[in-house]
Design a protein around this motif. Structure first.
Motif, short mmCIF file in Angstrom:
data_model
loop_
_atom_site.label_atom_id
_atom_site.label_comp_id
_atom_site.label_asym_id
_atom_site.label_seq_id
_atom_site.Cartn_x
_atom_site.Cartn_y
_atom_site.Cartn_z
N VAL A 145 0.80 -0.57 -0.01
CA VAL A 145 0.26 0.00 -0.47
C VAL A 145 0.08 1.09 0.37
O VAL A 145 2.08 1.31 0.41
CB VAL A 145 -0.76 0.05 1.50
N ASP A 146 0.63 2.50 -0.20
CA ASP A 146 1.24 3.66 -0.54
C ASP A 146 1.00 4.21 1.33
O ASP A 146 -0.29 4.57 1.70
CB ASP A 146 0.60 4.66 -0.72
N THR A 147 2.39 3.99 2.24
CA THR A 147 1.78 4.06 3.50
C THR A 147 2.02 4.97 4.17
O THR A 147 1.56 5.78 5.04
CB THR A 147 3.43 3.06 4.14
N ALA A 148 2.39 6.63 2.71
CA ALA A 148 2.43 7.77 3.10
C ALA A 148 0.67 8.09 3.08
O ALA A 148 0.35 9.14 4.19
CB ALA A 148 3.21 8.26 2.20
N PHE A 149 -0.27 7.84 2.44
CA PHE A 149 -1.69 8.35 2.15
C PHE A 149 -1.95 7.33 3.12
O PHE A 149 -3.07 8.00 3.99
CB PHE A 149 -1.69 7.63 1.53
N TRP A 150 -1.93 6.14 4.15
CA TRP A 150 -2.63 5.90 4.73
C TRP A 150 -1.98 6.13 6.71
O TRP A 150 -2.63 5.99 6.75
CB TRP A 150 -2.15 4.51 4.52
N ALA A 151 -1.23 6.27 6.44
CA ALA A 151 -0.06 7.33 8.19
C ALA A 151 -0.96 8.02 8.61
O ALA A 151 -1.41 8.79 7.79
CB ALA A 151 1.64 7.21 7.84
N VAL A 197 -15.91 3.32 21.49
CA VAL A 197 -15.29 2.51 19.92
C VAL A 197 -16.28 2.46 18.62
O VAL A 197 -16.67 1.91 19.02
CB VAL A 197 -15.13 1.20 21.37
N THR A 198 -15.06 2.52 17.11
CA THR A 198 -15.23 2.73 16.54
C THR A 198 -14.66 1.11 15.48
O THR A 198 -13.60 1.78 16.22
CB THR A 198 -15.35 4.08 15.96
N VAL A 199 -15.32 0.68 15.10
CA VAL A 199 -15.10 -0.89 14.70
C VAL A 199 -15.35 -0.80 13.29
O VAL A 199 -16.60 -0.33 13.42
CB VAL A 199 -16.33 -1.92 15.28
N VAL A 200 -14.14 -0.53 12.31
CA VAL A 200 -14.45 -1.36 11.13
C VAL A 200 -14.71 -1.72 10.25
O VAL A 200 -13.32 -2.25 10.33
CB VAL A 200 -13.51 0.38 10.71
N ALA A 201 -15.32 -2.44 9.04
CA ALA A 201 -14.69 -3.67 7.97
C ALA A 201 -14.82 -3.01 6.92
O ALA A 201 -16.03 -2.31 6.67
CB ALA A 201 -15.11 -5.09 8.47
N GLN A 237 -12.07 9.23 1.38
CA GLN A 237 -13.28 8.99 2.79
C GLN A 237 -12.98 7.74 4.05
O GLN A 237 -13.48 7.75 5.28
CB GLN A 237 -14.29 8.38 1.83
N ILE A 238 -12.97 6.61 3.26
CA ILE A 238 -11.85 5.77 4.25
C ILE A 238 -11.20 6.47 5.14
O ILE A 238 -10.47 5.15 6.62
CB ILE A 238 -12.24 4.17 3.33
N ARG A 239 -10.19 6.96 4.73
CA ARG A 239 -9.00 7.61 5.54
C ARG A 239 -9.63 8.22 6.51
O ARG A 239 -9.35 7.83 7.81
CB ARG A 239 -8.24 8.18 4.63
N ALA A 240 -10.16 8.61 6.28
CA ALA A 240 -11.34 9.74 7.47
C ALA A 240 -11.88 9.04 8.12
O ALA A 240 -11.80 10.03 9.74
CB ALA A 240 -11.80 11.10 6.52
N ALA A 248 -5.78 -0.08 7.17
CA ALA A 248 -6.37 -0.34 8.51
C ALA A 248 -4.36 -0.05 9.49
O ALA A 248 -5.05 0.86 9.93
CB ALA A 248 -7.17 -1.12 8.54
N ARG A 249 -4.28 -0.94 9.14
CA ARG A 249 -2.91 -0.78 9.88
C ARG A 249 -2.28 0.14 10.04
O ARG A 249 -1.81 0.43 11.63
CB ARG A 249 -1.86 -2.35 9.83
N THR A 250 -1.63 0.22 8.86
CA THR A 250 -0.98 1.65 9.02
C THR A 250 -1.59 2.85 9.52
O THR A 250 -0.21 3.70 9.39
CB THR A 250 -0.97 1.75 7.31
N ALA A 251 -2.97 2.53 9.03
CA ALA A 251 -3.94 4.11 9.82
C ALA A 251 -3.28 3.78 11.36
O ALA A 251 -3.85 4.81 11.55
CB ALA A 251 -4.81 4.31 8.70
N GLY A 252 -2.76 3.08 11.69
CA GLY A 252 -3.21 3.17 12.87
C GLY A 252 -4.07 2.16 14.24
O GLY A 252 -3.96 2.25 15.37
N LEU A 253 -4.70 2.04 12.94
CA LEU A 253 -5.83 0.93 13.59
C LEU A 253 -5.64 -0.48 14.34
O LEU A 253 -5.05 -1.54 13.88
CB LEU A 253 -7.32 0.41 12.62
N VAL A 254 -5.75 -1.08 15.40
CA VAL A 254 -6.29 -2.34 15.78
C VAL A 254 -6.73 -3.55 14.86
O VAL A 254 -7.39 -3.28 14.74
CB VAL A 254 -6.25 -2.65 16.77
N VAL A 255 -6.04 -4.37 14.17
CA VAL A 255 -6.22 -5.41 13.39
C VAL A 255 -7.06 -6.36 14.21
O VAL A 255 -5.98 -6.98 15.02
CB VAL A 255 -5.71 -5.49 12.70
N LEU A 256 -8.01 -6.82 13.98
CA LEU A 256 -8.78 -8.23 14.57
C LEU A 256 -8.74 -9.17 13.16
O LEU A 256 -10.35 -8.84 12.41
CB LEU A 256 -9.73 -8.17 15.53
#
Length: 361
Positions: A155-161, A172-176, A243-246, A270-278
């Motif tokens: 992925v483009d880590t600079a975009f998603w960071a 608590v916001t959960v996303v899929a 929109q997903i990045r936001a 999502a992992r690059t954006a800092g979310l905990v991945v399940l």
């Protein structure tokens, strides 16, 4: 280098292969290669230009495109006639050919083994690859005479960071994120969310946003309504990357319920954006999620519901993993992965053009 990618589906269709091929071709074009994507997906053709890949939507031009290519790279799922024809014709025309498997063949590998033997693929001069170790294992069983490389997605880590500091939130916001297709198990996700909510104290507010469209989108919304979860579970359909990045900027946990996940591009974003991945064990997500560090890997849907409930109820553990993910950039950026494709292209050029004289078991 003149690179021809062959994929049966491409944009505007949205899916893992479509996104990955588009991003890979674009990254290669920016690196100075002459890149064309051949697909069966209808739409206008666009010629390649410096820094931009071309797109040809006329499979009948395969022979002409192979004559101009230095390498052909086919992107294979469970059923990919164009991609397989492209690498097969390329091998017969002495064009180095790479076939990357993007799906989990899993327990179906004997059927692929039989098809490979009957079709002569075990001896054809094609360099095989897969997008993760999990995806490569059944391919190696099906094509036991051949080396199977691992070429991960990126992925483009600079975009998603993350670009802002985390701020306190009332819920608590959960996303899929993913296609609403049976293989992605969106209806099972409803059960996981329901069970997790039941095991979290009522004082802890939870919001779930399930992004994506597909054949099970209406069924997902009906199931959510039937279980009385529509006040906190939302299914907005497809969203743009922006929109997903936001959305990720105000989210906490990413859930990937698929058991046949060959890689998990959305999970890596999502992992690059800092979310905990399940996610589930024994999938491609394990290539970039270390259990207990970047997130949690589940052995069953019931365990996933328990782990999600624990993450929602335990801000300390959730915050520790999120802090690690925000501070640690994954290595799977295109700048670090392009050379893996170039290595495969070089390996394809070295593959012998005679059938391997190995007994077929």
């Amino acid at each position: 280098m003149r690179i021809l990618h062959a994929t049966d589906t491409f944009g505007p269709t949205l899916g893992g292969i479509e996104v990955m091929v588009d991003q890979l071709a674009s990254a290669q074009a920016r690196a100075g290669h002459d890149v064309t994507v051949l697909t069966r997906t209808p739409g206008p053709d666009t010629p390649p230009a410096p820094g931009t890949p071309g797109v040809c939507r006329r499979p009948g031009r395969l022979t002409a495109l192979l004559r101009e290519a230095d390498v052909v790279h086919g992107h294979v799922s469970a059923w990919s006639p164009l991609a397989m024809r492209a690498v097969g014709d390329g091998a017969r025309a002495d064009v180095p050919a790479v076939a990357t498997v993007h799906s989990m063949w899993g327990a179906a590998w004997p059927a692929f083994r039989a098809a490979a033997v009957l079709g002569g693929w075990t001896g054809r001069s094609v360099q095989w690859a897969a997008v993760s170790d999990a995806a490569a294992r059944p391919v190696r069983r099906a094509l036991r005479e051949r080396e199977v490389l691992v070429i991960p997605n990126a992925v483009d880590t600079a975009f998603w960071a993350p670009h802002t500091d985390p701020r306190p939130r009332p819920e608590v916001t959960v996303v899929a994120v993913g296609r609403m297709h049976r293989r992605k198990r969106p209806l099972r996700l409803v059960s996981v969310l329901e069970q997790a909510r039941a095991n979290v104290p009522a004082a802890t507010a939870i919001r779930a946003v399930v992004v994506g469209d597909g054949p099970q989108h209406r069924a997902f919304r009906r199931e959510v309504a039937a279980r009385g979860m529509q006040s906190w579970v939302h299914a907005p359909g497809n969203l743009s990357h922006e929109q997903i990045r936001a959305l990720y900027a105000d989210a906490d946990v990413f859930v990937a319920p698929a058991t046949l996940e060959s890689f998990g591009i959305a999970a890596l974003e999502a992992r690059t954006a800092g979310l905990v991945v399940l996610a589930r064990e024994h999938t491609g997500v394990g290539a970039f999620v270390d259990h207990g560090v970047d997130g949690l890997l589940s052995g069953s849907d019931a365990q996933m519901a328990e782990q999600l409930a624990d993450l929602c109820a335990d801000p300390v553990t959730r915050g520790r993993m999120a802090a690690h993910n925000r501070a640690t950039v994954p290595a799977l950026d295109w700048a670090n992965v392009l050379h893996r494709n170039e290595h495969a292209y070089a390996a394809a050029g070295a593959v012998e053009h005679a059938c391997l004289c190995v007994p077929v078991a």
